[in-house]
Every structure is written in C-alpha cells, then in structure tokens.
Motif scaffolding. Sequence first.
Motif, PDB file in Angstrom:
ATOM      1  N   GLN A   1       0.831  -1.182   0.000  1.00  0.00           N
ATOM      2  CA  GLN A   1       0.000   0.000   0.000  1.00  0.00           C
ATOM      3  C   GLN A   1       0.880   1.252   0.000  1.00  0.00           C
ATOM      4  O   GLN A   1       2.045   1.192   0.368  1.00  0.00           O
ATOM      5  CB  GLN A   1      -0.920   0.007   1.231  1.00  0.00           C
ATOM      6  N   VAL A   2       0.257   2.363  -0.370  1.00  0.00           N
ATOM      7  CA  VAL A   2       0.994   3.620  -0.438  1.00  0.00           C
ATOM      8  C   VAL A   2       1.345   4.081   0.969  1.00  0.00           C
ATOM      9  O   VAL A   2       0.504   4.101   1.872  1.00  0.00           O
ATOM     10  CB  VAL A   2       0.154   4.703  -1.147  1.00  0.00           C
ATOM     11  N   LEU A  34       4.360  14.879  -6.729  1.00  0.00           N
ATOM     12  CA  LEU A  34       4.285  14.893  -5.263  1.00  0.00           C
ATOM     13  C   LEU A  34       4.191  16.327  -4.785  1.00  0.00           C
ATOM     14  O   LEU A  34       4.724  17.242  -5.422  1.00  0.00           O
ATOM     15  CB  LEU A  34       5.505  14.217  -4.659  1.00  0.00           C
ATOM     16  N   GLY A  35       3.527  16.485  -3.670  1.00  0.00           N
ATOM     17  CA  GLY A  35       3.346  17.823  -3.142  1.00  0.00           C
ATOM     18  C   GLY A  35       3.657  17.898  -1.664  1.00  0.00           C
ATOM     19  O   GLY A  35       3.624  16.892  -0.945  1.00  0.00           O
ATOM     20  N   TRP A  36       3.985  19.098  -1.244  1.00  0.00           N
ATOM     21  CA  TRP A  36       4.077  19.434   0.185  1.00  0.00           C
ATOM     22  C   TRP A  36       2.950  20.412   0.502  1.00  0.00           C
ATOM     23  O   TRP A  36       2.770  21.401  -0.217  1.00  0.00           O
ATOM     24  CB  TRP A  36       5.411  20.075   0.520  1.00  0.00           C
ATOM     25  N   CYS A  95       3.278  15.523   3.274  1.00  0.00           N
ATOM     26  CA  CYS A  95       3.622  15.059   1.949  1.00  0.00           C
ATOM     27  C   CYS A  95       2.367  14.441   1.321  1.00  0.00           C
ATOM     28  O   CYS A  95       1.562  13.816   2.028  1.00  0.00           O
ATOM     29  CB  CYS A  95       4.730  14.019   2.078  1.00  0.00           C
ATOM     30  N   GLN A  96       2.212  14.613   0.022  1.00  0.00           N
ATOM     31  CA  GLN A  96       0.989  14.149  -0.652  1.00  0.00           C
ATOM     32  C   GLN A  96       1.300  13.634  -2.046  1.00  0.00           C
ATOM     33  O   GLN A  96       2.190  14.138  -2.728  1.00  0.00           O
ATOM     34  CB  GLN A  96       0.001  15.320  -0.750  1.00  0.00           C
ATOM     35  N   THR A  97       0.538  12.603  -2.448  1.00  0.00           N
ATOM     36  CA  THR A  97       0.550  12.177  -3.842  1.00  0.00           C
ATOM     37  C   THR A  97      -0.856  11.737  -4.213  1.00  0.00           C
ATOM     38  O   THR A  97      -1.684  11.478  -3.339  1.00  0.00           O
ATOM     39  CB  THR A  97       1.568  11.066  -4.099  1.00  0.00           C
ATOM     40  N   ASP A 105      -6.251  10.815  -3.013  1.00  0.00           N
ATOM     41  CA  ASP A 105      -5.070  11.447  -2.444  1.00  0.00           C
ATOM     42  C   ASP A 105      -4.533  10.610  -1.288  1.00  0.00           C
ATOM     43  O   ASP A 105      -5.307  10.055  -0.507  1.00  0.00           O
ATOM     44  CB  ASP A 105      -5.393  12.852  -1.927  1.00  0.00           C
ATOM     45  N   TYR A 106      -3.223  10.558  -1.202  1.00  0.00           N
ATOM     46  CA  TYR A 106      -2.547   9.884  -0.100  1.00  0.00           C
ATOM     47  C   TYR A 106      -1.705  10.916   0.655  1.00  0.00           C
ATOM     48  O   TYR A 106      -1.075  11.785   0.031  1.00  0.00           O
ATOM     49  CB  TYR A 106      -1.649   8.758  -0.617  1.00  0.00           C
ATOM     50  N   TRP A 107      -1.698  10.773   1.981  1.00  0.00           N
ATOM     51  CA  TRP A 107      -1.011  11.740   2.841  1.00  0.00           C
ATOM     52  C   TRP A 107      -0.087  11.030   3.808  1.00  0.00           C
ATOM     53  O   TRP A 107      -0.381   9.914   4.259  1.00  0.00           O
ATOM     54  CB  TRP A 107      -2.040  12.546   3.642  1.00  0.00           C
TER      55      TRP A 107
END
Length: 117
Positions: A1-2, A34-36, A95-97, A105-107
């Motif tokens: 899993q992520v 990817l994001g912050w 952090c996010q993707t 969305d995953y955090w």
Amino acid sequence: QVQLVESGGGLVQPGGSLRLSCAASGFTFSSRSLGWYRQAPGKQRELVAVISSNSNTNYADAVKGRFTISRDNAKNTVYLQMNSLKPEDTAVYYCQTRNVWSSRDYWGQGTQVTVSS
C-alpha cells in the motif's frame, strides 16, 4: 500500500533553515507528482509546493524564493528545503501524492515545523 513518511521538522529560529524529507513506497515513485502541504492551527491545509514526474515545480506565492522542492527517484524521496523561515511558516507539513486513475489522495502523518525565537 501507499506510504508516505515525513521527517526533518523541528524548532528553528526566524531566518533559519530546515530540510524536510518524505520517503515514499507502494507506488511507482518516478511516475507521480508529489506535493508538500501545510496546516497551521485554525487554518485550512494549503499547498506549499509541487513537483511533477519530470521535475517541473510550482510554489505558493508565500514561499517562492525561500523554499525549494526536489526529488530523488533513486531513493523514492521528495524534499522540501526551507530557508529564511518566518514565524508564519509554523505549521504541520504533509507530503501528498495522488493516484490519477482513482483521484485518491494519499497523505503522510505530517511533521511539525515551529519557527520561533
């Protein structure tokens, strides 16, 4: 899993620097943006910076010229270099993707950054 695991937060004086790291697993890292993001007490979560799969970057106006997002595909890690920190940068940084197929969305769990003298 992520999984997304942030690290590198802490207490720093105004004008100081920190580097956040986000170690990722469970997906093809090199193919994802990817994001912050950050969330200060009593405020909504906001985008800080994003980096695409080909390393194009975008920044919130509040951090342009001070923060730099980067990625190391060999280490499955995204970084946020934060310089010239201000008290208003105090927040939990996430952090996010996103899975573009499901739009899910995953955090990560977040890391606290406190800028104070």
